[in-house]
Motif scaffolding. Structure first.
Motif, PDB file in Angstrom:
ATOM      1  N   GLU A 114      11.866  -7.808  10.674  1.00  0.00           N
ATOM      2  CA  GLU A 114      11.785  -6.903   9.528  1.00  0.00           C
ATOM      3  C   GLU A 114      12.495  -7.452   8.297  1.00  0.00           C
ATOM      4  OE1 GLU A 114      12.804  -2.903  10.501  1.00  0.00           O
ATOM      5  OE2 GLU A 114      11.229  -2.725  12.032  1.00  0.00           O
ATOM      6  N   ASP A 115      13.546  -8.216   8.488  1.00  0.00           N
ATOM      7  CA  ASP A 115      14.230  -8.830   7.338  1.00  0.00           C
ATOM      8  C   ASP A 115      13.302  -9.821   6.637  1.00  0.00           C
ATOM      9  OD1 ASP A 115      16.528  -7.390   7.756  1.00  0.00           O
ATOM     10  OD2 ASP A 115      17.522  -8.968   8.922  1.00  0.00           O
ATOM     11  N   ASP A 116      12.510 -10.559   7.436  1.00  0.00           N
ATOM     12  CA  ASP A 116      11.547 -11.495   6.839  1.00  0.00           C
ATOM     13  C   ASP A 116      10.478 -10.747   6.062  1.00  0.00           C
ATOM     14  OD1 ASP A 116      12.917 -13.605   7.979  1.00  0.00           O
ATOM     15  OD2 ASP A 116      11.599 -13.725   9.733  1.00  0.00           O
ATOM     16  N   LEU A 117      10.034  -9.616   6.597  1.00  0.00           N
ATOM     17  CA  LEU A 117       9.020  -8.818   5.908  1.00  0.00           C
ATOM     18  C   LEU A 117       9.548  -8.294   4.578  1.00  0.00           C
ATOM     19  CD1 LEU A 117       7.638  -6.747   8.908  1.00  0.00           C
ATOM     20  CD2 LEU A 117       6.452  -8.582   7.712  1.00  0.00           C
ATOM     21  N   ARG A 118      10.800  -7.847   4.576  1.00  0.00           N
ATOM     22  CA  ARG A 118      11.380  -7.330   3.333  1.00  0.00           C
ATOM     23  C   ARG A 118      11.569  -8.444   2.315  1.00  0.00           C
ATOM     24  NH1 ARG A 118      12.739  -2.123   3.697  1.00  0.00           N
ATOM     25  NH2 ARG A 118      12.869  -1.189   5.786  1.00  0.00           N
ATOM     26  N   ALA A 119      11.867  -9.643   2.794  1.00  0.00           N
ATOM     27  CA  ALA A 119      11.992 -10.773   1.876  1.00  0.00           C
ATOM     28  C   ALA A 119      10.629 -11.152   1.298  1.00  0.00           C
ATOM     29  CB  ALA A 119      12.605 -11.970   2.601  1.00  0.00           C
ATOM     30  N   LEU A 120       9.585 -11.050   2.130  1.00  0.00           N
ATOM     31  CA  LEU A 120       8.236 -11.432   1.700  1.00  0.00           C
ATOM     32  C   LEU A 120       7.661 -10.437   0.706  1.00  0.00           C
ATOM     33  CD1 LEU A 120       5.728 -13.279   2.046  1.00  0.00           C
ATOM     34  CD2 LEU A 120       5.070 -11.838   3.998  1.00  0.00           C
ATOM     35  N   TYR A 121       7.887  -9.143   0.933  1.00  0.00           N
ATOM     36  CA  TYR A 121       7.241  -8.106   0.121  1.00  0.00           C
ATOM     37  C   TYR A 121       8.191  -7.329  -0.789  1.00  0.00           C
ATOM     38  CZ  TYR A 121       2.995  -8.710   2.903  1.00  0.00           C
ATOM     39  OH  TYR A 121       1.869  -9.218   3.494  1.00  0.00           O
ATOM     40  N   GLY A 122       9.458  -7.708  -0.816  1.00  0.00           N
ATOM     41  CA  GLY A 122      10.413  -6.927  -1.576  1.00  0.00           C
ATOM     42  C   GLY A 122      10.650  -7.380  -2.996  1.00  0.00           C
ATOM     43  N   GLY A 123      10.038  -8.483  -3.405  1.00  0.00           N
ATOM     44  CA  GLY A 123      10.290  -9.016  -4.737  1.00  0.00           C
ATOM     45  C   GLY A 123       9.461  -8.358  -5.823  1.00  0.00           C
ATOM     46  N   ALA A 124       9.741  -8.766  -7.049  1.00  0.00           N
ATOM     47  CA  ALA A 124       8.974  -8.262  -8.194  1.00  0.00           C
ATOM     48  C   ALA A 124       7.514  -8.703  -8.066  1.00  0.00           C
ATOM     49  CB  ALA A 124       9.571  -8.794  -9.494  1.00  0.00           C
ATOM     50  N   GLY A 125       6.613  -7.811  -8.440  1.00  0.00           N
ATOM     51  CA  GLY A 125       5.186  -8.125  -8.367  1.00  0.00           C
ATOM     52  C   GLY A 125       4.607  -8.035  -6.974  1.00  0.00           C
ATOM     53  N   SER A 126       5.341  -7.452  -6.035  1.00  0.00           N
ATOM     54  CA  SER A 126       4.844  -7.319  -4.670  1.00  0.00           C
ATOM     55  C   SER A 126       3.583  -6.455  -4.639  1.00  0.00           C
ATOM     56  CB  SER A 126       5.914  -6.675  -3.783  1.00  0.00           C
ATOM     57  OG  SER A 126       5.372  -6.348  -2.506  1.00  0.00           O
ATOM     58  N   PRO A 127       2.590  -6.818  -3.804  1.00  0.00           N
ATOM     59  CA  PRO A 127       1.382  -5.995  -3.686  1.00  0.00           C
ATOM     60  C   PRO A 127       1.607  -4.721  -2.881  1.00  0.00           C
ATOM     61  CG  PRO A 127       1.279  -7.815  -2.140  1.00  0.00           C
ATOM     62  CD  PRO A 127       2.513  -8.038  -2.971  1.00  0.00           C
ATOM     63  N   VAL A 128       2.781  -4.582  -2.313  1.00  0.00           N
ATOM     64  CA  VAL A 128       3.090  -3.415  -1.478  1.00  0.00           C
ATOM     65  C   VAL A 128       3.940  -2.433  -2.280  1.00  0.00           C
ATOM     66  CG1 VAL A 128       4.248  -2.610   0.607  1.00  0.00           C
ATOM     67  CG2 VAL A 128       2.955  -4.759   0.644  1.00  0.00           C
ATOM     68  N   ALA A 129       3.409  -1.236  -2.515  1.00  0.00           N
ATOM     69  CA  ALA A 129       4.133  -0.235  -3.302  1.00  0.00           C
ATOM     70  C   ALA A 129       5.189   0.481  -2.471  1.00  0.00           C
ATOM     71  CB  ALA A 129       3.144   0.783  -3.880  1.00  0.00           C
ATOM     72  N   ASP A 130       4.908   0.699  -1.192  1.00  0.00           N
ATOM     73  CA  ASP A 130       5.825   1.420  -0.307  1.00  0.00           C
ATOM     74  C   ASP A 130       6.222   0.492   0.839  1.00  0.00           C
ATOM     75  OD1 ASP A 130       7.240   3.140   1.293  1.00  0.00           O
ATOM     76  OD2 ASP A 130       5.570   4.508   1.689  1.00  0.00           O
ATOM     77  N   LEU A 131       7.272  -0.305   0.635  1.00  0.00           N
ATOM     78  CA  LEU A 131       7.672  -1.285   1.635  1.00  0.00           C
ATOM     79  C   LEU A 131       8.189  -0.604   2.903  1.00  0.00           C
ATOM     80  CD1 LEU A 131       8.089  -4.141   2.545  1.00  0.00           C
ATOM     81  CD2 LEU A 131      10.213  -4.241   1.219  1.00  0.00           C
ATOM     82  N   ASP A 132       8.953   0.464   2.751  1.00  0.00           N
ATOM     83  CA  ASP A 132       9.457   1.172   3.939  1.00  0.00           C
ATOM     84  C   ASP A 132       8.294   1.719   4.764  1.00  0.00           C
ATOM     85  OD1 ASP A 132      12.118   0.702   3.349  1.00  0.00           O
ATOM     86  OD2 ASP A 132      12.364   2.565   2.222  1.00  0.00           O
ATOM     87  N   GLY A 133       7.270   2.220   4.072  1.00  0.00           N
ATOM     88  CA  GLY A 133       6.096   2.726   4.772  1.00  0.00           C
ATOM     89  C   GLY A 133       5.378   1.624   5.534  1.00  0.00           C
ATOM     90  N   LEU A 134       5.256   0.445   4.915  1.00  0.00           N
ATOM     91  CA  LEU A 134       4.611  -0.683   5.584  1.00  0.00           C
ATOM     92  C   LEU A 134       5.408  -1.090   6.827  1.00  0.00           C
ATOM     93  CD1 LEU A 134       2.490  -2.947   5.749  1.00  0.00           C
ATOM     94  CD2 LEU A 134       3.980  -4.316   4.258  1.00  0.00           C
ATOM     95  N   VAL A 135       6.721  -1.162   6.700  1.00  0.00           N
ATOM     96  CA  VAL A 135       7.560  -1.547   7.840  1.00  0.00           C
ATOM     97  C   VAL A 135       7.371  -0.557   8.989  1.00  0.00           C
ATOM     98  CG1 VAL A 135       9.942  -1.782   8.648  1.00  0.00           C
ATOM     99  CG2 VAL A 135       9.252  -2.810   6.472  1.00  0.00           C
ATOM    100  N   ARG A 136       7.290   0.737   8.675  1.00  0.00           N
ATOM    101  CA  ARG A 136       7.064   1.738   9.729  1.00  0.00           C
ATOM    102  C   ARG A 136       5.696   1.548  10.384  1.00  0.00           C
ATOM    103  NH1 ARG A 136       9.555   5.131   5.869  1.00  0.00           N
ATOM    104  NH2 ARG A 136       7.526   5.900   5.142  1.00  0.00           N
ATOM    105  N   GLU A 137       4.679   1.270   9.574  1.00  0.00           N
ATOM    106  CA  GLU A 137       3.339   1.025  10.124  1.00  0.00           C
ATOM    107  C   GLU A 137       3.345  -0.183  11.048  1.00  0.00           C
ATOM    108  OE1 GLU A 137       0.069   0.751   7.426  1.00  0.00           O
ATOM    109  OE2 GLU A 137       0.799   2.373   6.161  1.00  0.00           O
ATOM    110  N   LEU A 138       4.039  -1.231  10.645  1.00  0.00           N
ATOM    111  CA  LEU A 138       4.061  -2.451  11.458  1.00  0.00           C
ATOM    112  C   LEU A 138       4.838  -2.243  12.758  1.00  0.00           C
ATOM    113  CD1 LEU A 138       4.507  -5.152   8.660  1.00  0.00           C
ATOM    114  CD2 LEU A 138       2.415  -4.486   9.858  1.00  0.00           C
ATOM    115  N   ARG A 139       5.858  -1.388  12.728  1.00  0.00           N
ATOM    116  CA  ARG A 139       6.560  -1.050  13.976  1.00  0.00           C
ATOM    117  C   ARG A 139       5.590  -0.398  14.960  1.00  0.00           C
ATOM    118  NH1 ARG A 139      11.608   2.030  11.175  1.00  0.00           N
ATOM    119  NH2 ARG A 139      12.780   0.194  10.426  1.00  0.00           N
ATOM    120  N   ARG A 140       4.767   0.525  14.447  1.00  0.00           N
ATOM    121  CA  ARG A 140       3.792   1.203  15.303  1.00  0.00           C
ATOM    122  C   ARG A 140       2.770   0.212  15.842  1.00  0.00           C
ATOM    123  NH1 ARG A 140      -0.968   2.780  13.883  1.00  0.00           N
ATOM    124  NH2 ARG A 140      -0.457   2.776  11.652  1.00  0.00           N
ATOM    125  N   ILE A 141       2.313  -0.696  14.988  1.00  0.00           N
ATOM    126  CA  ILE A 141       1.349  -1.711  15.419  1.00  0.00           C
ATOM    127  C   ILE A 141       1.965  -2.597  16.497  1.00  0.00           C
ATOM    128  CG2 ILE A 141       0.138  -3.807  14.651  1.00  0.00           C
ATOM    129  CD1 ILE A 141      -0.248  -2.329  11.932  1.00  0.00           C
TER     130      ILE A 141
END
Length: 245
Positions: A151-178
């Protein structure tokens, strides 16, 4: 010095030149492309449209053509050639079992690139996706691969400026379920009328995933367990053969 092929195909040569121009020189208008190639505007437009279709180009807000995801993708090394060779027989078997189109993707950075597809024989079917690039967090195979990451890698990948992910916490929760369920679903996130179910290939150091793509009209939630089982078996088979090779 490179010699021109004896049996050169002019349309292919034109398309490759346009791709190189977009990557090396920047935006082009149809008139610019026609002038550079010495062809009619209609011909230039058709060539650019095909580059857009295969994700080598896209249009900006001024209707100019710019380099697309394929030309912009990160240059990190991918074992795509060997992976494709090993995976194709497994995809062919998966297509025969499901009677739907199957795909192999490699995830590089935040993008999922399709390196192989096996189409089914149905009249209404999802076509060959080979060479296309989709956002990894939307594509089913890409989501399944992302779900295997820290999850730390995911936040580093999608947490920067211009990220295509608007809701990073939501994505992380979805990926946990997956991660828990072992498969991901892309229900028309990337293309209206197309639904896909994907899984990661469990091989060390390999960011590969597979998917079953179908017209949304044939997607049924009560078949998810069946499709997920077939994907898991196929993914394990690919991983086994990669290790054996």
């Amino acid at each position: 010095m490179q010699n021109r092929p004896t049996y050169g195909i002019q349309s292919v040569d034109h398309a490759l030149r346009l791709a190189a121009m977009l990557q090396q020189e920047g935006p082009l208008r149809v008139s610019d492309a026609a002038e550079r190639l010495g062809v009619a505007r209609s011909t230039a437009h058709r060539l650019l449209a095909m580059l857009v279709y295969r994700d080598f180009a896209e249009q900006d807000e001024d209707r100019r053509y710019v380099a697309g995801p394929v030309l912009r993708r990160p240059s990190a090394p991918e074992p795509a050639v060997e992976l494709r060779r090993v995976a194709l027989p497994h995809l062919q078997d998966l297509t025969a079992r499901t009677d739907e189109t199957t795909n192999l993707v490699v995830v590089v950075g935040d993008q999922a690139r399709f390196v192989a597809s096996v189409e089914c024989d149905r009249v209404l079917r999802v076509g060959d996706r080979g060479g296309r690039v989709l956002p990894a967090h939307l594509a089913s195979g890409g989501r399944a691969v992302l779900a295997t990451r820290d999850e730390d890698d995911l936040r580093a990948l999608y947490g920067g400026a211009g990220s295509p992910v608007a809701d990073l916490d939501g994505l992380v929760r979805e990926l946990r379920r997956i991660r828990r369920q072992g498969f991901a679903v892309n229900d028309q996130r990337t293309e209206t009328g197309v639904t896909a179910v994907g899984a990661a290939v469990p091989a060390d150091g390999l960011a590969g995933g597979i998917s079953i793509s179908m017209p949304t009209a044939r997607y049924r939630r009560d078949r998810l367990t069946e499709w997920a089982g077939l994907l898991a078996t196929t993914a394990r088979g690919i991983a086994h053969d990669l290790g054996a090779g």
